[in-house]
Enzyme design. Sequence first.
Site, PDB file in Angstrom:
ATOM      1  N   GLU A 103       0.845  -1.201   0.000  1.00 31.32           N
ATOM      2  CA  GLU A 103       0.000   0.000   0.000  1.00 31.32           C
ATOM      3  C   GLU A 103       0.878   1.248   0.000  1.00 31.32           C
ATOM      4  OE1 GLU A 103      -3.017  -0.294  -0.543  1.00 31.32           O
ATOM      5  OE2 GLU A 103      -3.520  -2.334   0.087  1.00 31.32           O
ATOM      6  N   CYS A 167      -8.291  -0.598   7.938  1.00 32.80           N
ATOM      7  CA  CYS A 167      -6.858  -0.612   7.588  1.00 32.80           C
ATOM      8  C   CYS A 167      -6.403   0.751   7.080  1.00 32.80           C
ATOM      9  CB  CYS A 167      -6.568  -1.682   6.531  1.00 32.80           C
ATOM     10  SG  CYS A 167      -6.606  -3.344   7.218  1.00 32.80           S
ATOM     11  N   HIS A 191      -1.149  -5.318   2.780  1.00 32.80           N
ATOM     12  CA  HIS A 191      -2.322  -6.197   2.838  1.00 32.80           C
ATOM     13  C   HIS A 191      -1.919  -7.581   2.358  1.00 32.80           C
ATOM     14  CE1 HIS A 191      -5.670  -3.020   3.068  1.00 32.80           C
ATOM     15  NE2 HIS A 191      -5.980  -3.934   3.968  1.00 32.80           N
TER      16      HIS A 191
HETATM   17  N1  PCA Z   1      -8.433  -5.832   7.097  1.00 24.54           N
HETATM   18  C1  PCA Z   1      -9.452  -4.804   7.101  1.00 24.54           C
HETATM   19  C2  PCA Z   1      -9.494  -4.319   8.517  1.00 24.54           C
HETATM   20  C3  PCA Z   1      -8.779  -5.348   9.333  1.00 24.54           C
HETATM   21  C4  PCA Z   1      -8.055  -6.173   8.354  1.00 24.54           C
HETATM   22  O1  PCA Z   1      -7.243  -7.097   8.618  1.00 24.54           O
HETATM   23  C5  PCA Z   1      -9.211  -3.720   6.054  1.00 24.54           C
HETATM   24  O2  PCA Z   1      -8.632  -4.008   4.993  1.00 24.54           O
HETATM   25  O3  PCA Z   1      -9.594  -2.570   6.268  1.00 24.54           O
END
Ligand code: PCA
Length: 229
Positions: A103, A167, A191
């Site tokens: 990200e 997130c 992620h």
């Molecule tokens: N993924 C979610 C919130 C917690 C997580 O592990 C997200 O991508 O926002």
Amino acid sequence: MDKDQGRHKEMVRGKLKGYSMRRTGGILITGFETFGEVKLNPSEMLAREFAQMPELRGLPLNTAVLPTVFEKACNRITALLDKYTPALLLSLGVAPGPSIRLERLALNWRETRQADNSGVTDGGSDLICGAPAAYWSALKGRSEILEALHAAGIPAAFSNSAGSYVCNAVMYSALHHTASCNMPTSCAFVHIPRLPQDVAALDPDRQAQQSSMPLELSRRAIEIILSLL
Ligand code: PCA
């Protein structure tokens, strides 16, 4: 400005002084607890695994599992940054999709129909009123990290949006806090895909739309990212 945003601003103002007095350094790794249909969160599992290691690259290593709750998670990440003043924050979260997502951009925006773990949904609002629209993360322009992941046979891609759920909120809060307080911390967010066993527990129609990655491969990816950040 609502009460929480006001509190956040107060907190930021209150922390503007004093970082030069603190011991800085070290690495902070965070994951998230389960939420919604995600019954096993690989980011939580990896944070717990890293918690067994007292140090990484000779640097002190601290870890935390954040609640998947907007307000609590954002307050927690800023408190952890204040507590440890790490050289590097690597936050992990799970996201649907087949590859590791590096990200590079956090948006000052929250919008979700999926309730967080405290039941909060949002039709769309600024995370912090008056704050910048977006921040680049420490992963911007780090194509050698992507290349190293591909060389190790791990599917990975840059992503220009961490979404508008918890997130992104945590990523934005960390970047805003470190920028506002002049903290010497590089903030990165990655992620990782869902776990095969989590997807296999869904009903068959849903499984057909979901991809996954074994924890071992996600762990290897995070080790590679950490070695290059
Ligand atoms: N993924 C979610 C919130 C917690 C997580 O592990 C997200 O991508 O926002």
